[in-house]
Design an enzyme around this catalytic site. Structure first.
Site, PDB file in Angstrom:
ATOM      1  N   ASN A  25       0.772  -1.109   0.131  1.00 33.21           N
ATOM      2  CA  ASN A  25      -0.130   0.171  -0.063  1.00 33.21           C
ATOM      3  C   ASN A  25       1.085   1.153   0.131  1.00 33.21           C
ATOM      4  OD1 ASN A  25      -2.330  -1.542   0.136  1.00 33.21           O
ATOM      5  ND2 ASN A  25      -2.042  -1.813   2.213  1.00 33.21           N
TER       6      ASN A  25
ATOM      7  N   HIS B 249     -14.150  -2.084   6.393  1.00 28.31           N
ATOM      8  CA  HIS B 249     -13.145  -2.675   7.029  1.00 28.31           C
ATOM      9  C   HIS B 249     -13.295  -3.451   8.295  1.00 28.31           C
ATOM     10  CE1 HIS B 249      -8.831  -3.320   8.546  1.00 28.31           C
ATOM     11  NE2 HIS B 249      -8.719  -3.346   6.977  1.00 28.31           N
TER      12      HIS B 249
ATOM     13  N   GLU C 284     -16.518   3.737   4.286  1.00 23.42           N
ATOM     14  CA  GLU C 284     -15.042   4.219   3.629  1.00 23.42           C
ATOM     15  C   GLU C 284     -15.350   5.080   2.527  1.00 23.42           C
ATOM     16  OE1 GLU C 284     -12.600   0.546   2.981  1.00 23.42           O
ATOM     17  OE2 GLU C 284     -13.642  -0.491   4.770  1.00 23.42           O
TER      18      GLU C 284
ATOM     19  N   SER D 136     -11.251  -0.800   0.753  1.00 25.45           N
ATOM     20  CA  SER D 136      -9.781  -1.552   0.408  1.00 25.45           C
ATOM     21  C   SER D 136      -9.661  -2.671  -0.375  1.00 25.45           C
ATOM     22  CB  SER D 136      -9.621  -1.808   2.094  1.00 25.45           C
ATOM     23  OG  SER D 136     -10.580  -2.706   2.553  1.00 25.45           O
TER      24      SER D 136
ATOM     25  N   ASP E  10     -13.904   6.557   6.685  1.00 28.04           N
ATOM     26  CA  ASP E  10     -12.620   5.800   6.806  1.00 28.04           C
ATOM     27  C   ASP E  10     -11.856   6.272   5.439  1.00 28.04           C
ATOM     28  OD1 ASP E  10     -10.246   4.103   6.589  1.00 28.04           O
ATOM     29  OD2 ASP E  10     -11.460   2.592   7.814  1.00 28.04           O
TER      30      ASP E  10
ATOM     31  N   HIS F 281      -7.593   4.787   2.407  1.00 26.64           N
ATOM     32  CA  HIS F 281      -7.112   4.508   1.104  1.00 26.64           C
ATOM     33  C   HIS F 281      -7.191   5.649   0.107  1.00 26.64           C
ATOM     34  CE1 HIS F 281      -6.023   0.098   1.823  1.00 26.64           C
ATOM     35  NE2 HIS F 281      -7.283   0.271   2.509  1.00 26.64           N
TER      36      HIS F 281
ATOM     37  N   LYS G 249      -0.498   3.621   4.808  1.00 19.56           N
ATOM     38  CA  LYS G 249      -0.523   3.198   3.416  1.00 19.56           C
ATOM     39  C   LYS G 249       0.316   4.571   2.642  1.00 19.56           C
ATOM     40  CE  LYS G 249      -4.728   0.810   4.795  1.00 19.56           C
ATOM     41  NZ  LYS G 249      -3.862  -0.422   5.318  1.00 19.56           N
TER      42      LYS G 249
HETATM   43  C1  LIG Z   1     -10.153   0.609   5.358  1.00 20.02           C
HETATM   44  C2  LIG Z   1      -9.048   0.507   6.343  1.00 20.02           C
HETATM   45  N1  LIG Z   1      -9.210   0.862   7.542  1.00 20.02           N
HETATM   46  C3  LIG Z   1      -8.529   0.650   8.512  1.00 20.02           C
HETATM   47  C4  LIG Z   1      -7.337  -0.125   8.362  1.00 20.02           C
HETATM   48  C5  LIG Z   1      -6.369  -0.222   9.331  1.00 20.02           C
HETATM   49  O1  LIG Z   1      -5.317   0.462   9.210  1.00 20.02           O
HETATM   50  P1  LIG Z   1      -3.858   0.319   9.978  1.00 20.02           P
HETATM   51  O2  LIG Z   1      -3.390  -0.814   9.130  1.00 20.02           O
HETATM   52  O3  LIG Z   1      -3.201   1.641  10.285  1.00 20.02           O
HETATM   53  O4  LIG Z   1      -4.176  -0.494  11.318  1.00 20.02           O
HETATM   54  C6  LIG Z   1      -7.106  -0.658   7.119  1.00 20.02           C
HETATM   55  C7  LIG Z   1      -5.717  -1.301   6.749  1.00 20.02           C
HETATM   56  O5  LIG Z   1      -5.323  -2.059   7.388  1.00 20.02           O
HETATM   57  C8  LIG Z   1      -8.129  -0.375   5.933  1.00 20.02           C
HETATM   58  O6  LIG Z   1      -7.725  -0.847   4.836  1.00 20.02           O
END
Ligand SMILES: Cc1ncc(COP(=O)(O)O)c(C=O)c1O
Length: 395
Positions: A54, A140, A184, A188, A213, A216, A247
């Site tokens: 990512n 997610h 989101e 993702s 969220d 991405h 990311k």
């Molecule tokens: C949409 C989404 N939210 C939250 C997270 C969590 O983020 P982190 O990897 O920083 O814990 C991710 C990825 O892992 C994600 O893809």
């Protein structure tokens, strides 16, 4: 001494049984060791195109980002050695939060240990036992876990379908507690984009808070990579814009951008903020470095999206299914778990790394290659990879 009827606590037959179930379903997992991070890596002297990182803007080894991490390490040491509310808050935590708030267009921001923790620490503060959370079907796992932690009633709506959300909101119109909608901006696993304006209008109409969220879309969309909420001018309609530094920011840690009052409340009651050690200096320094690169090179996201559009068009021309992807995340749907793994393995023989993503990360029957386009991939690389993917899948 063992009591009569008590099973042997060291008997791991049940563990083996569970592992056998994963194996039977083609769902065995292991954390493969990679010698480096990023879109272009060397394994045993061979250059590999890595489409499963990512590191969208190719910043993980950017000299400014690594210098900033090193400076913070030298100045403040390896760790913070205390939680934020005890003595773990350093000037760079505040600097980063002020910077994030400004970039995202909010009064305040609060940094967490990871994106997972930002969700786990925020959602249970916004909604509790007497409240309702309306979640897109594909949000997610960190958001879903946060909902479970909150104790609120969880209502799911069909992925990206505004009418489905509206129906759900109407269904619970008379319910007494607070309402929170979560989704989101860029999904993702599907790489598609939520209809944020319509969702924001529904949130307003039904008196619901809205949390987006932006894991991405940060760095990859919006002015200075500020994300889609900012690009669409929805800062006043979105209660919380959440993101991660792991990311496009190529580091680690999560954050939420929100009102000053909500930040205050999180500081008082967010367990994932309070009961953990403050993120280490190097991580915060790297995040500041990444934001500075975003500002100095505001077109990086545009270049990335143009490259992703081109790559997607190559796959489409060959008849491959990339769902409704409109971002740097491009799923190539295969369906069967074993076949997805076999395709991924075959591509590796051609020095192309594309992770096969299987249930439960994605819905059953939608095993896929998840392709992350990054700025480490040049146009020639994209063409070679598209050709190899098409040949491997279509034969
Ligand atoms: C949409 C989404 N939210 C939250 C997270 C969590 O983020 P982190 O990897 O920083 O814990 C991710 C990825 O892992 C994600 O893809």
């Amino acid at each position: 001494m063992k009591q009569l009827g008590q099973s042997d606590p060291m008997d791991d037959t049940w563990i083996q049984q569970q592992l056998d179930i994963f194996a039977k379903q083609g769902l065995e997992r292991r954390a493969r060791v990679f010698p480096q991070a990023g879109g272009l890596i060397r394994i045993d002297g061979t250059e590999m195109l890595n489409f499963s990182s990512n590191d969208y803007l190719d910043l993980a080894r950017h000299p400014h980002v690594t210098d900033r991490a090193r400076q913070a390490l030298d100045e403040f040491g390896s760790g913070t050695t205390a939680s934020r509310l005890v003595s773990g808050t350093l000037p760079i935590h505040e600097e980063l939060e002020n910077r994030l708030a400004k970039e995202k267009g909010y009064e305040s921001a609060l940094v967490f240990g990871s994106g997972y923790m930002a969700n786990a620490g925020t959602i249970p503060v916004l909604a509790g036992r007497d409240d309702l959370i309306f979640a897109d079907k594909l949000v997610h796992a960190s958001m879903i876990d946060a909902c479970k932690l909150s104790g609120a009633k969880l209502v799911r709506w069909t992925h990206n379908e505004v009418q489905a959300l509206e129906k759900r909101l109407e269904q619970y119109e008379s319910s007494k507690g607070r309402k929170l909608i979560i989704t989101e901006s860029v999904f993702s696993m599907d790489g598609d984009i939520a209809p944020l304006k319509e969702i924001a209008a529904l949130a307003e109409k039904h008196g619901a808070m809205l949390m987006i969220d932006e894991a991405h879309s940060t760095g990859t969309f919006g002015p200075n990579g500020a994300g889609l909420v900012r690009e669409l001018g929805l800062e006043n309609a979105v209660t919380v814009s959440m993101g991660t530094m792991s990311k496009a920011m190529a580091g680690f840690g999560g954050y939420v951008a929100c009102s000053s009052n909500l930040r205050k409340l999180l500081v008082h009651s967010s367990r994932a903020f309070i009961y953990t050690t403050a993120p280490p200096p190097a991580v915060i320094g790297a995040a500041l470095g990444a934001l500075e690169v975003f500002e100095a090179s505001p077109r990086l996201g545009n270049i990335l999206q143009a490259n992703a559009d081109y790559f997607r068009s190559l796959l489409h021309d060959a008849g491959l299914d990339t769902l409704d992807s409109r971002s740097q995340i491009i799923p190539v749907i295969i369906g069967d778990n074993e076949k997805a793994l076999a395709v991924s393995q075959k591509l590796r023989e051609e020095n192309i790394i594309c992770a096969a993503i299987r249930p439960p990360t994605v819905p059953t029957g939608t095993a896929r290659l998840r392709i992350s386009i990054t700025l480490a991939h040049l146009v020639d690389d994209l063409e070679r990879a598209a050709k190899a993917i098409i040949k491997t899948i279509k034969g």
